[in-house]
Design an enzyme around this catalytic site. Structure first.
Site, PDB file in Angstrom:
ATOM      1  N   HIS A  41      -2.640  -0.882  -3.351  1.00 39.54           N
ATOM      2  CA  HIS A  41      -3.777   0.015  -3.094  1.00 39.54           C
ATOM      3  C   HIS A  41      -3.583   1.310  -3.883  1.00 39.54           C
ATOM      4  O   HIS A  41      -2.646   2.063  -3.636  1.00 39.54           O
ATOM      5  CB  HIS A  41      -3.871   0.354  -1.604  1.00 39.54           C
ATOM      6  CG  HIS A  41      -4.194  -0.816  -0.741  1.00 39.54           C
ATOM      7  ND1 HIS A  41      -3.957  -0.837   0.618  1.00 39.54           N
ATOM      8  CD2 HIS A  41      -4.749  -2.020  -1.030  1.00 39.54           C
ATOM      9  CE1 HIS A  41      -4.349  -1.995   1.120  1.00 39.54           C
ATOM     10  NE2 HIS A  41      -4.829  -2.740   0.134  1.00 39.54           N
ATOM     11  N   MET A  75       0.020   0.846   5.304  1.00 41.07           N
ATOM     12  CA  MET A  75      -0.715   1.094   6.541  1.00 41.07           C
ATOM     13  C   MET A  75      -1.816   0.053   6.703  1.00 41.07           C
ATOM     14  O   MET A  75      -2.435  -0.364   5.722  1.00 41.07           O
ATOM     15  CB  MET A  75      -1.341   2.490   6.496  1.00 41.07           C
ATOM     16  CG  MET A  75      -1.993   2.935   7.778  1.00 41.07           C
ATOM     17  SD  MET A  75      -0.754   3.258   9.052  1.00 41.07           S
ATOM     18  CE  MET A  75      -1.814   3.774  10.402  1.00 41.07           C
ATOM     19  N   SER A 111       0.850  -1.191   0.000  1.00 38.28           N
ATOM     20  CA  SER A 111       0.000   0.000   0.000  1.00 38.28           C
ATOM     21  C   SER A 111       0.889   1.246   0.000  1.00 38.28           C
ATOM     22  O   SER A 111       1.643   1.452  -0.938  1.00 38.28           O
ATOM     23  CB  SER A 111      -0.949  -0.034   1.205  1.00 38.28           C
ATOM     24  OG  SER A 111      -1.854   1.050   1.180  1.00 38.28           O
ATOM     25  N   THR A 112       0.833   2.045   1.049  1.00 39.40           N
ATOM     26  CA  THR A 112       1.615   3.291   1.096  1.00 39.40           C
ATOM     27  C   THR A 112       3.098   3.006   0.929  1.00 39.40           C
ATOM     28  O   THR A 112       3.675   2.205   1.652  1.00 39.40           O
ATOM     29  CB  THR A 112       1.383   4.006   2.443  1.00 39.40           C
ATOM     30  OG1 THR A 112      -0.021   4.124   2.672  1.00 39.40           O
ATOM     31  CG2 THR A 112       2.014   5.390   2.431  1.00 39.40           C
ATOM     32  N   ASP A 150      -4.215  -5.175   5.778  1.00 42.28           N
ATOM     33  CA  ASP A 150      -4.635  -5.929   4.600  1.00 42.28           C
ATOM     34  C   ASP A 150      -3.543  -6.936   4.236  1.00 42.28           C
ATOM     35  O   ASP A 150      -2.369  -6.590   4.147  1.00 42.28           O
ATOM     36  CB  ASP A 150      -4.902  -4.966   3.430  1.00 42.28           C
ATOM     37  CG  ASP A 150      -5.622  -5.648   2.279  1.00 42.28           C
ATOM     38  OD1 ASP A 150      -6.199  -6.733   2.496  1.00 42.28           O
ATOM     39  OD2 ASP A 150      -5.618  -5.090   1.167  1.00 42.28           O
TER      40      ASP A 150
END
Length: 350
Positions: free
Chosen positions: A196, A289, A169-170, A292
């Site tokens: 993401h 973050m 993600s991030t 998931d």
């Protein structure tokens, strides 16, 4: 509570004013300054010592990309880009993340977005997360290039086929570039990726990584047979799963409800792979973050034939997702980012 100090960098007086208002309505933030161009932003970054910055790309005197490169040399600071969804805007966004930006927020309607309040919640969340980011990113000198030994006891049975799946993600675009560009074109397995990211950006991410990597990188399509030496990125706004067929693994895309706020969801991909008994899986969780991927790893491990690799805290821009799967005690290896590709190859070439 100590407020998060924010520096807003945008050549539009309107955007500076609106973003300032959005942030100051939230009790967590304190806008300590604004800047009209990159040159001014560099001076204020040193003077005001913000915890995080918003940054536009198109600015006079010194643009956002030039400023970002200089900033990471003289005063590494978490940065969230405000990005256009155009093809050029998306490419600039990924360049910015390569140069050190933590994340981005897509502007709803062009350079001057009168409706910027539409992405208020996303902007506030990403600024808060970015303010906690692990900087500087490159700490290879302090990390030994030595693998953590796998704790997994492997049986004698060897599955016929293997597949790699990656969730992030991030900070993911930069992490994916680090991993995928170290894999040879001859890697004998397909790679499935959930990053993401909103619709409109994943195709540009795939195209960029395809140019940089020896392997082929594509945005996944529905009903597509997976080929070795190719990485498939879940399109923004779609869940990516797979099913087994006589020909091999086939992609399935759908727009069912987000899972814990995410579509695509790492858990959804991982859980679909768990139900492919004729494949050994290498599941990798990189920076991001939240949690998931954790339930997906638990499910995969319960079915067996899975190696789980987590990015280590030393290199993860945001340590949430790797930390969450490590807490399950089901992870086989915890590795710094620059060693992840090596470990993937170790397992798929066995």
């Amino acid at each position: 509570m100590n407020k998060i100090k924010v520096l807003i960098v945008d050549d539009s007086a309107f955007m500076r004013k609106v973003i300032t208002s959005l942030l100051e309505e939230d009790g967590r933030f304190n806008v300590v300054g604004t800047a009209r161009n990159g040159e001014e932003a560099l001076k204020k970054a040193v003077l005001l010592n913000p915890h995080v910055m918003t940054l536009d790309v198109e600015m006079p005197v010194m643009n956002g990309l030039e400023m970002l490169k200089e900033l990471m040399k003289i005063k590494p600071t978490p940065v969230v880009m405000l990005s256009s969804t155009t093809f050029e805007g998306a490419n600039n966004t990924f360049l910015a993340m390569e140069y050190g930006a933590v994340d981005f927020v897509a502007k709803p309607s062009g350079a001057i977005s009168l409706d910027i309040d539409k992405v208020k919640d996303e902007l506030l969340t990403k600024l808060y997360i970015a303010s906690k980011a692990n900087l500087p990113f490159n700490s290879k000198e302090s990390i030994k290039d030595k693998p953590v030994k796998s704790s997994m006891v492997r049986g004698d049975r060897k599955p016929l086929k293997k597949v790699v799946c990656i969730g992030t993600s991030t900070g993911g675009p930069r992490a994916l570039q680090e991993v995928l560009t170290k894999l040879p074109a001859t890697i004998p397995v397909p790679i499935l990726i959930v990053q993401h990211m909103p619709a409109g950006f994943t195709s540009s991410l795939a195209a960029r990584l395809d140019r940089l990597a020896a392997i082929s990188v594509k945005e996944a399509r529905d009903d597509q047979k997976l080929e070795p030496g190719c990485a498939y990125i879940a399109p923004g706004g779609y869940h990516l799963t797979v099913k087994e067929s006589k020909e091999g693994l086939i992609t399935v895309l759908d727009q069912s409800l987000p899972v814990k706020g995410h579509r695509p969801s790492v858990d959804t991909l991982f859980q679909s792979l768990a139900d492919c008994p004729n494949y050994e899986k290498v599941a990798v969780v990189l920076t991001g973050m939240g949690a998931d991927g954790t339930e997906g790893v638990i499910h995969m491990k319960s079915k067996g034939q899975t190696i789980a690799i987590a990015e280590s805290e030393e290199t993860a821009i945001i340590y949430g997702m790797p930390k969450s799967i490590i807490a399950t005690r089901l992870v086989d290896e915890i590795q710094p980012l620059h060693y992840v590709a090596n470990r993937i190859l170790h397992y798929v070439q066995k």
